[in-house]
Scaffold this active site. Sequence first.
Site, PDB file in Angstrom:
ATOM      1  N   HIS A 149       0.885  -1.171   0.000  1.00  0.00           N
ATOM      2  CA  HIS A 149       0.000   0.000   0.000  1.00  0.00           C
ATOM      3  C   HIS A 149       0.923   1.221   0.000  1.00  0.00           C
ATOM      4  O   HIS A 149       2.004   1.181   0.588  1.00  0.00           O
ATOM      5  CB  HIS A 149      -0.835   0.123   1.275  1.00  0.00           C
ATOM      6  CG  HIS A 149      -1.712  -1.031   1.619  1.00  0.00           C
ATOM      7  ND1 HIS A 149      -1.257  -2.146   2.267  1.00  0.00           N
ATOM      8  CD2 HIS A 149      -3.049  -1.207   1.460  1.00  0.00           C
ATOM      9  CE1 HIS A 149      -2.272  -2.969   2.474  1.00  0.00           C
ATOM     10  NE2 HIS A 149      -3.362  -2.426   1.987  1.00  0.00           N
ATOM     11  N   ASP A 152       2.342   1.980   3.349  1.00  0.00           N
ATOM     12  CA  ASP A 152       3.404   1.108   3.884  1.00  0.00           C
ATOM     13  C   ASP A 152       4.771   1.667   3.521  1.00  0.00           C
ATOM     14  O   ASP A 152       5.758   1.446   4.225  1.00  0.00           O
ATOM     15  CB  ASP A 152       3.342  -0.303   3.272  1.00  0.00           C
ATOM     16  CG  ASP A 152       1.968  -0.911   3.349  1.00  0.00           C
ATOM     17  OD1 ASP A 152       1.248  -0.612   4.317  1.00  0.00           O
ATOM     18  OD2 ASP A 152       1.607  -1.690   2.438  1.00  0.00           O
ATOM     19  N   GLU A 167     -10.901  -7.032  -3.748  1.00  0.00           N
ATOM     20  CA  GLU A 167     -10.675  -8.058  -2.715  1.00  0.00           C
ATOM     21  C   GLU A 167     -11.871  -8.111  -1.770  1.00  0.00           C
ATOM     22  O   GLU A 167     -12.081  -7.196  -0.979  1.00  0.00           O
ATOM     23  CB  GLU A 167      -9.385  -7.728  -1.954  1.00  0.00           C
ATOM     24  CG  GLU A 167      -9.020  -8.775  -0.924  1.00  0.00           C
ATOM     25  CD  GLU A 167      -7.683  -8.490  -0.244  1.00  0.00           C
ATOM     26  OE1 GLU A 167      -6.774  -7.926  -0.911  1.00  0.00           O
ATOM     27  OE2 GLU A 167      -7.545  -8.823   0.936  1.00  0.00           O
ATOM     28  N   ASP A 207     -10.068 -11.164  12.110  1.00  0.00           N
ATOM     29  CA  ASP A 207      -9.148 -11.346  10.978  1.00  0.00           C
ATOM     30  C   ASP A 207      -7.718 -11.432  11.513  1.00  0.00           C
ATOM     31  O   ASP A 207      -7.025 -10.428  11.599  1.00  0.00           O
ATOM     32  CB  ASP A 207      -9.318 -10.155  10.025  1.00  0.00           C
ATOM     33  CG  ASP A 207      -8.564 -10.334   8.731  1.00  0.00           C
ATOM     34  OD1 ASP A 207      -8.149 -11.470   8.438  1.00  0.00           O
ATOM     35  OD2 ASP A 207      -8.404  -9.346   8.019  1.00  0.00           O
ATOM     36  N   ASP A 237      -0.533 -12.379   2.833  1.00  0.00           N
ATOM     37  CA  ASP A 237      -1.152 -11.310   3.613  1.00  0.00           C
ATOM     38  C   ASP A 237      -1.226 -11.827   5.052  1.00  0.00           C
ATOM     39  O   ASP A 237      -2.298 -12.112   5.581  1.00  0.00           O
ATOM     40  CB  ASP A 237      -2.537 -10.980   3.047  1.00  0.00           C
ATOM     41  CG  ASP A 237      -3.048  -9.642   3.552  1.00  0.00           C
ATOM     42  OD1 ASP A 237      -2.447  -9.111   4.507  1.00  0.00           O
ATOM     43  OD2 ASP A 237      -4.039  -9.130   3.005  1.00  0.00           O
TER      44      ASP A 237
HETATM   45  C1  XUL Z   1      -7.221  -6.400   4.906  1.00  0.00           C
HETATM   46  C2  XUL Z   1      -6.498  -6.872   3.713  1.00  0.00           C
HETATM   47  C3  XUL Z   1      -5.686  -5.857   2.994  1.00  0.00           C
HETATM   48  C4  XUL Z   1      -5.724  -6.018   1.518  1.00  0.00           C
HETATM   49  C5  XUL Z   1      -5.032  -4.908   0.773  1.00  0.00           C
HETATM   50  O1  XUL Z   1      -7.941  -7.360   5.554  1.00  0.00           O
HETATM   51  O2  XUL Z   1      -6.542  -8.027   3.379  1.00  0.00           O
HETATM   52  O3  XUL Z   1      -4.400  -5.914   3.477  1.00  0.00           O
HETATM   53  O4  XUL Z   1      -5.138  -7.210   1.133  1.00  0.00           O
HETATM   54  O5  XUL Z   1      -5.525  -3.656   1.091  1.00  0.00           O
HETATM   55 CO    CO Z   2      -5.666  -9.111   1.822  1.00  0.00          CO
END
Ligand code: XUL
Ligand code: CO
Length: 435
Positions: A101, A104, A232, A307, A339
């Site tokens: 991102h 980041d 996503e 999460d 991730d």
């Molecule tokens: C959040 C998530 C993010 C996306 C990118 O749950 O998965 O990190 O992958 O914004």
């Molecule tokens: Co993600």
Amino acid sequence: MSTGFFDGLAPARFEGAESTNPMAFRHYNPDEIIMGKRLEEHLRFAVAYWHSFAWEGQDPFGGTTFERPWHPQDSMANARLKADVAFEMFEILNVPFFCWHDLDLRPDQGNFADNLATLNEITDYIADKMQTSRTRLLWGTANMFSHRRWMGGASTNPDPNVFAFAAATVKSCIDATHKLGGQNYVLWGGREGYETLLNTDLRLEQDNMGRFLNMVVDYKHKIGFKGAILVEPKPQEPSKHQYDFDAATCIGFLRKYGLENEVKLNLEQGHAILAGHSFEHEIAVAAADDMLGSIDMNRNDYQSGWDTDQFPNNVPEVAMAYYHILKSGGFSTGGTNFDAKLRRQSLDPQDLIAAHIGGMDICARGFKAAAAMITDGGLEQSLSDRYAGWHDPQAKTMLAGDLDTITNRVLNDNINPKPRSGRQEILENYVNRFV
Ligand code: XUL
Ligand code: CO
């Protein structure tokens, strides 16, 4: 010159299944040929910049636990040091891709002009590092959920000025992704949803989000970005309800706004679990509509309902995910992005390396099991047997007909179907031979 952050840690090597070295690969040999292709080219691993380098160990009850030489992350000097360390880790892992991102890479500057200037500055620095690194960019994305300006959403914000700031931000991030040769651009709408319907115009927000995504697609074509645009799905967190709830919801959304041939999905294991699905369900749903783009590999704690973004460690689950990916032809621009983050007590640089080695090994094991099942063909055979009746010309004629003709045939031929076993346990036993 090395930063010294990973001092004492040698490049991770493949040593084979018998190795007891915790810092070696036991299953991931990038050069192993499977189904005619190198394992590295099948799996296309990526390191997520945010979890490994930007997250400082906070949880909802506690502050930072990691103390890294690039903390506090409030200066461009520290942003450069962070990039130096990141590329050292990519080399130790010999990982082909990374993802980021904007936030980041460098701190938010509080206004768009300075955000743009510093994003250009740090991505020039990274472009330079990529000259001497083999690690490529899998995807870039914009963080439009952390800063307080995004608290009511980005493209779905009630304030048109936030929509404008979001549009400019995404444009800058697509430009940076394009400059670095990124293979995809991802949009995850963490705050594209609502906290309460009491203050939310659901129709207006979704229409704006659809319009926004159309602008993104138009811009991609305008600048000649050849990568895929991916959304996503995630059902909630940080929003109470997120519009991109799951794969099926996203597919409906993309169709409604005319984007079904332009946008694909980036599916994440943990998000699937939060939506009450399995990872393989989400992958199979996307694949059935030719919308499978890429995956975010991790695992959620099955008890917490949160999460947790842990590194994967369940081979049978990963195997079925890759089975459906392989069945749909494997990755093209997509890949396997970790991730995933350390637990906040895992303080050492070694933990970062070990976590990725473990994740890559689990994926390699799962992938090999999936490839063996594809090659064996047992599941495909069983599917084709189960649906064999639909290859009968009479079944095709029926689909082209209407209720009256079908009813006449049921009466005339005295059609009275005999139920057949679904053979679930037999199929589960079959899978267990491979995993
Ligand atoms: C959040 C998530 C993010 C996306 C990118 O749950 O998965 O990190 O992958 O914004
Ligand atoms: Co993600």
